[in-house]
Design an enzyme around this catalytic site. Structure first.
Site, PDB file in Angstrom:
ATOM      1  N   PRO A 135     134.884   1.613  49.897  1.00  0.00           N
ATOM      2  CA  PRO A 135     136.263   1.179  50.158  1.00  0.00           C
ATOM      3  C   PRO A 135     137.185   1.152  48.934  1.00  0.00           C
ATOM      4  O   PRO A 135     137.640   0.091  48.488  1.00  0.00           O
ATOM      5  CB  PRO A 135     136.062  -0.213  50.754  1.00  0.00           C
ATOM      6  CG  PRO A 135     134.811  -0.708  50.096  1.00  0.00           C
ATOM      7  CD  PRO A 135     133.932   0.505  49.966  1.00  0.00           C
ATOM      8  N   CYS A 136     137.509   2.322  48.423  1.00  0.00           N
ATOM      9  CA  CYS A 136     138.380   2.410  47.249  1.00  0.00           C
ATOM     10  C   CYS A 136     139.774   1.861  47.535  1.00  0.00           C
ATOM     11  O   CYS A 136     140.487   1.481  46.604  1.00  0.00           O
ATOM     12  CB  CYS A 136     138.447   3.841  46.735  1.00  0.00           C
ATOM     13  SG  CYS A 136     138.940   5.058  47.964  1.00  0.00           S
ATOM     14  N   HIS A 137     140.150   1.774  48.802  1.00  0.00           N
ATOM     15  CA  HIS A 137     141.452   1.196  49.149  1.00  0.00           C
ATOM     16  C   HIS A 137     141.513  -0.295  48.832  1.00  0.00           C
ATOM     17  O   HIS A 137     142.594  -0.868  48.775  1.00  0.00           O
ATOM     18  CB  HIS A 137     141.770   1.453  50.629  1.00  0.00           C
ATOM     19  CG  HIS A 137     140.786   0.848  51.570  1.00  0.00           C
ATOM     20  ND1 HIS A 137     139.559   1.420  51.826  1.00  0.00           N
ATOM     21  CD2 HIS A 137     140.845  -0.283  52.316  1.00  0.00           C
ATOM     22  CE1 HIS A 137     138.904   0.664  52.684  1.00  0.00           C
ATOM     23  NE2 HIS A 137     139.658  -0.379  52.998  1.00  0.00           N
TER      24      HIS A 137
END
Length: 184
Positions: A135-137
């Site tokens: 989950p780089c967001h």
């Protein structure tokens, strides 16, 4: 490597895999053809109708995620051999950040024992082959602002994903908060 396109509430996504696990997750581009072109450009071939179980699990998890469900993705099988050991270390640490939570680039650097590597973490985020699954967001700037996002739609897409997860920013400055633009 093979890939599979599928429709979500956010648009056409794709997953790619090899014999080891997921090799890529592609968030929607502006058109389904562009999403497919991204997978082809990554040297992947369209998959037959029957998906291996781990690819089917990943697709189903992403479908549920984009429908707003809280989905655990930590157990999805990723092929970390496709990234450097440093990148894999960061991606593994990031998978531990829960839905609805955020972390700064600097905090993620500290988590892996590299407190001065915030910029390096940012570069690794821009190369994430498994967005949403890794989950780089959920990674934001030290100042609490939403910073770059390499998927189509950029920061707007990042904000949409965080909003879908119910992430609360509290007193976090907005995207366009700047003293230059202040009305005072």
């Amino acid at each position: 490597m093979l890939f599979h396109l599928f429709e979500t509430n956010f648009g056409t996504c794709a997953i790619g895999w090899n014999d080891i696990g997921l090799a890529r997750v592609q968030l929607p581009e502006s058109t389904p053809a562009e999403t497919e072109a991204r997978m082809i450009a990554a040297n992947m071939t369209s998959a037959p109708a029957t998906l291996p179980s781990f690819a089917r699990e990943a697709r189903d998890a992403l479908l549920a995620y984009f429908s707003g469900e809280a989905v655990a993705m930590e157990d999805l099988v990723l092929d970390y051999s496709l990234v450097s050991p440093f990148n894999a270390l960061i991606y593994r640490a990031l998978r531990g950040v829960p839905r609805g939570e955020i972390v700064s680039y600097g905090d993620l650097a500290k988590e892996i024992g590299q407190p001065g590597a915030a910029r390096a973490v940012g570069i690794v985020m821009s190369k994430n082959p498994w967005p949403v699954v890794v989950p780089c967001h959920r990674v934001i700037g030290a100042n609490g602002k939403l910073t770059g996002f390499s998927a189509y739609g950029g920061v707007d897409t990042k904000l949409s994903l965080l909003t879908l997860e119910g992430t609360q920013f509290g007193d976090t400055p907005g995207l366009f908060d700047d003293p230059f633009f202040s009305e005072e």
